[in-house]
Design a protein around this motif. Structure first.
Motif, mmCIF file in Angstrom:
data_model
loop_
_atom_site.group_PDB
_atom_site.id
_atom_site.type_symbol
_atom_site.label_atom_id
_atom_site.label_comp_id
_atom_site.label_asym_id
_atom_site.label_seq_id
_atom_site.Cartn_x
_atom_site.Cartn_y
_atom_site.Cartn_z
ATOM 1 N N GLU A 15 46.274 60.009 68.294
ATOM 2 C CA GLU A 15 47.175 58.702 69.009
ATOM 3 C C GLU A 15 48.864 58.705 68.157
ATOM 4 O O GLU A 15 49.484 58.721 69.084
ATOM 5 N N PHE A 67 42.568 65.835 71.218
ATOM 6 C CA PHE A 67 42.151 64.235 71.746
ATOM 7 C C PHE A 67 41.272 63.559 72.735
ATOM 8 O O PHE A 67 40.386 63.014 72.234
ATOM 9 N N THR A 75 40.896 60.153 66.277
ATOM 10 C CA THR A 75 41.599 59.638 67.036
ATOM 11 C C THR A 75 43.089 58.066 67.043
ATOM 12 O O THR A 75 44.357 58.903 67.573
ATOM 13 N N ASN A 118 52.373 59.432 70.328
ATOM 14 C CA ASN A 118 53.447 58.736 70.292
ATOM 15 C C ASN A 118 54.326 58.885 69.914
ATOM 16 O O ASN A 118 54.995 57.890 69.483
#
Length: 145
Positions: A14, A36, A10, A18
């Protein structure tokens, strides 16, 4: 152990979502976002699985762990390649698709486990209600005749 690996994955997903968008094309971002969501489902399931499901879920943990490790390797390898070159690797989509199919298969198995558990819970509730209903009538059979 599977939960820890999912948590690590995870974080990788992320960070990837990002990151500076010069390294991701839109279709890559969409596929990673979809992945995700799938990983979040698996985490939620492991968080909320009932005590009854623990033995069954333990059987799937090695599959979950292996799929998460594979996925993390694919994502990290791809991002490293993307930093060093400007084009998307066609094998990335193929590898990611295969691992997403594996995760989807695990998800379906977990959903079946949950459905079976819910069915068993409902059956137990019905048995309890029937037992309670019978216990209130026990001893009154003679009065009814």
């Amino acid at each position: 152990m599977a939960y820890a690996v999912l948590l690590s994955l995870t974080l990788v997903l992320e960070q990837t979502l990002n990151c500076d968008y010069q390294y991701l094309i839109l279709s890559e971002k969409q596929q990673i976002a979809s992945l995700f969501d799938e990983v979040s489902f698996l985490q939620d399931f492991l968080d909320n699985s009932s005590q009854k499901n623990i033995k069954t879920v333990e059987c799937l943990e090695s599959h979950i762990r292996d799929a998460a490790y594979k996925t993390e390797d694919i994502i990290e390898s791809h991002m490293t390649d993307r930093v060093h070159e400007e084009s998307a690797s066609p094998t990335f989509f193929h590898k990611l698709e295969k691992v997403m199919e594996e995760i989807d298969s695990i998800k379906k198995m977990l959903e079946k486990i949950e459905d079976k558990s819910n069915f068993q819970d409902q059956q137990q509730q019905i048995r309890s209600m029937v037992t309670v209903g019978k216990s209130t009538v026990v001893g009154c059979d003679d009065d009814l005749l």
